[in-house]
Design an enzyme around this catalytic site. Structure first.
Site, mmCIF file in Angstrom:
data_model
loop_
_atom_site.group_PDB
_atom_site.id
_atom_site.type_symbol
_atom_site.label_atom_id
_atom_site.label_comp_id
_atom_site.label_asym_id
_atom_site.label_seq_id
_atom_site.Cartn_x
_atom_site.Cartn_y
_atom_site.Cartn_z
ATOM 1 N N ARG A 1 0.866 -1.194 0.000
ATOM 2 C CA ARG A 1 0.000 0.000 0.000
ATOM 3 C C ARG A 1 0.889 1.226 0.000
ATOM 4 O O ARG A 1 1.848 1.290 0.778
ATOM 5 C CB ARG A 1 -0.760 0.084 1.305
ATOM 6 C CG ARG A 1 -2.155 -0.405 1.535
ATOM 7 C CD ARG A 1 -3.146 -0.445 0.534
ATOM 8 N NE ARG A 1 -4.029 0.715 0.495
ATOM 9 C CZ ARG A 1 -4.886 0.934 -0.487
ATOM 10 N NH1 ARG A 1 -4.974 0.139 -1.511
ATOM 11 N NH2 ARG A 1 -5.676 1.983 -0.461
ATOM 12 N N HIS B 1 12.613 -4.044 -1.090
ATOM 13 C CA HIS B 1 12.127 -4.105 -2.478
ATOM 14 C C HIS B 1 13.022 -5.067 -3.257
ATOM 15 O O HIS B 1 14.246 -5.041 -3.096
ATOM 16 C CB HIS B 1 12.150 -2.708 -3.107
ATOM 17 C CG HIS B 1 11.640 -2.714 -4.509
ATOM 18 N ND1 HIS B 1 10.302 -2.871 -4.816
ATOM 19 C CD2 HIS B 1 12.292 -2.626 -5.700
ATOM 20 C CE1 HIS B 1 10.149 -2.861 -6.125
ATOM 21 N NE2 HIS B 1 11.339 -2.723 -6.695
ATOM 22 N N ASP C 1 8.988 3.053 -3.357
ATOM 23 C CA ASP C 1 10.301 2.396 -3.411
ATOM 24 C C ASP C 1 11.445 3.411 -3.501
ATOM 25 O O ASP C 1 12.436 3.204 -4.211
ATOM 26 C CB ASP C 1 10.356 1.404 -4.588
ATOM 27 C CG ASP C 1 9.294 0.321 -4.459
ATOM 28 O OD1 ASP C 1 9.014 -0.104 -3.324
ATOM 29 O OD2 ASP C 1 8.726 -0.084 -5.483
ATOM 30 N N GLU D 1 16.845 -11.642 -0.066
ATOM 31 C CA GLU D 1 16.056 -10.756 0.816
ATOM 32 C C GLU D 1 16.066 -11.288 2.246
ATOM 33 O O GLU D 1 16.169 -10.520 3.214
ATOM 34 C CB GLU D 1 14.602 -10.666 0.328
ATOM 35 C CG GLU D 1 14.428 -9.928 -0.981
ATOM 36 C CD GLU D 1 12.956 -9.779 -1.355
ATOM 37 O OE1 GLU D 1 12.173 -9.294 -0.533
ATOM 38 O OE2 GLU D 1 12.594 -10.165 -2.484
HETATM 39 C C1 GAR Z 1 9.084 -9.434 -1.372
HETATM 40 O O1 GAR Z 1 9.760 -9.881 -2.525
HETATM 41 C C2 GAR Z 1 9.271 -7.950 -1.191
HETATM 42 O O2 GAR Z 1 10.544 -7.497 -1.572
HETATM 43 C C3 GAR Z 1 8.215 -7.390 -2.125
HETATM 44 O O3 GAR Z 1 7.100 -8.217 -1.905
HETATM 45 C C4 GAR Z 1 7.564 -9.535 -1.562
HETATM 46 C C5 GAR Z 1 6.876 -9.946 -0.292
HETATM 47 O O4 GAR Z 1 7.153 -11.284 0.029
HETATM 48 N N1 GAR Z 1 7.942 -6.011 -1.854
HETATM 49 C C6 GAR Z 1 7.729 -5.097 -2.805
HETATM 50 O O5 GAR Z 1 7.689 -5.372 -3.985
HETATM 51 C C7 GAR Z 1 7.564 -3.672 -2.304
HETATM 52 N N2 GAR Z 1 7.615 -2.746 -3.384
HETATM 53 P P1 GAR Z 1 6.898 -11.840 1.482
HETATM 54 O O6 GAR Z 1 5.456 -11.453 1.851
HETATM 55 O O7 GAR Z 1 7.053 -13.325 1.355
HETATM 56 O O8 GAR Z 1 7.889 -11.202 2.403
#
Ligand code: GAR
Length: 209
Positions: free
Chosen positions: A90, A108, A144, A173
């Protein structure tokens, strides 16, 4: 440091933070997990770890401001000092971002400032990039965007599908976010003007992954 986590889904990055925070020497304690989407896997992960959770569904609020006021009430109620977005999908208003300025992190799945936004891995593959990765940064109102705390790079291999690349970046990550949160929660990294400062260099630095 008392940390709140905002999620919208699977919560695998949340899980990485939960696992890191089990170490008694870890400088952050997860005290609240908030999801803006009901019944997501991340909420189950938090409950299993004994962390208080709540769902604040943006669809139940007449405006972004009202939604964010409810977020702030919950965060204040848990005396949260530092906020982490972990797959929180969001956009937040300038007012919310200002209130948490330099106490609010996001992860990100790209090497920012490249490939902001959605469908990151497909766009990385379309661009023919040879390296991708992930970034933990302090949150600013633009999507971001904000001073970078830490990054990890991974190769893009010739036959990669979107799923292959996503899995390789996600594994990075899960190493990066606990490391970046440690740096911020322990005061080793802070924002100096509009740049983050104080990043230690050397073995174990995620830039070397
Ligand atoms: C992750 O890859 C995170 O970097 C991305 O959503 C995914 C969530 O995975 N976030 C974005 O793209 C933010 N712009 P998760 O719920 O398994 O942590």
């Amino acid at each position: 440091m008392r940390v709140g986590v905002l999620i919208s889904g699977r919560g695998s990055n949340l899980q990485a933070l939960i696992d890191a925070a089990k170490d008694p020497d870890y400088p952050a304690e997860l005290v609240l997990v908030i999801s803006n989407v009901p019944d997501v896997q991340g909420l189950d992960r938090a409950e299993e770890a004994g962390i208080p959770t709540c769902t604040i569904d943006h669809k139940n609020f007449p405006s972004r401001e009202a939604f964010e006021a409810a977020l702030n009430d919950a965060l204040d109620g848990a005396s949260v000092e530092l906020l982490c977005n972990a797959g929180f999908m969001r956009l937040l208003t300038e007012s919310f971002v200002s209130r948490w300025l330099n106490r609010h992190l996001n992860i990100h799945p790209s090497l920012l400032p490249a490939f902001k936004g959605l469908d990151t891995h497909a766009r990385v593959l379309d661009a023919g990039a040879r390296i991708s990765g992930c970034t933990v940064h302090f949150v600013r109102a633009a999507m971001d965007d904000g001073p970078i705390v830490a990054q990890a790079a991974v190769p893009v291999l010739p036959d990669d599908t979107e799923e292959d690349l996503a899995a390789r970046v996600l594994a990075a990550e899960h190493r990066l976010y606990p490391h970046a949160l440690r740096l911020v929660a322990s005061g080793q990294v802070s924002v100096d003007g509009e740049r983050s400062a104080g990043m230690p260099q050397g073995p174990g630095d995620p830039a070397l992954f």
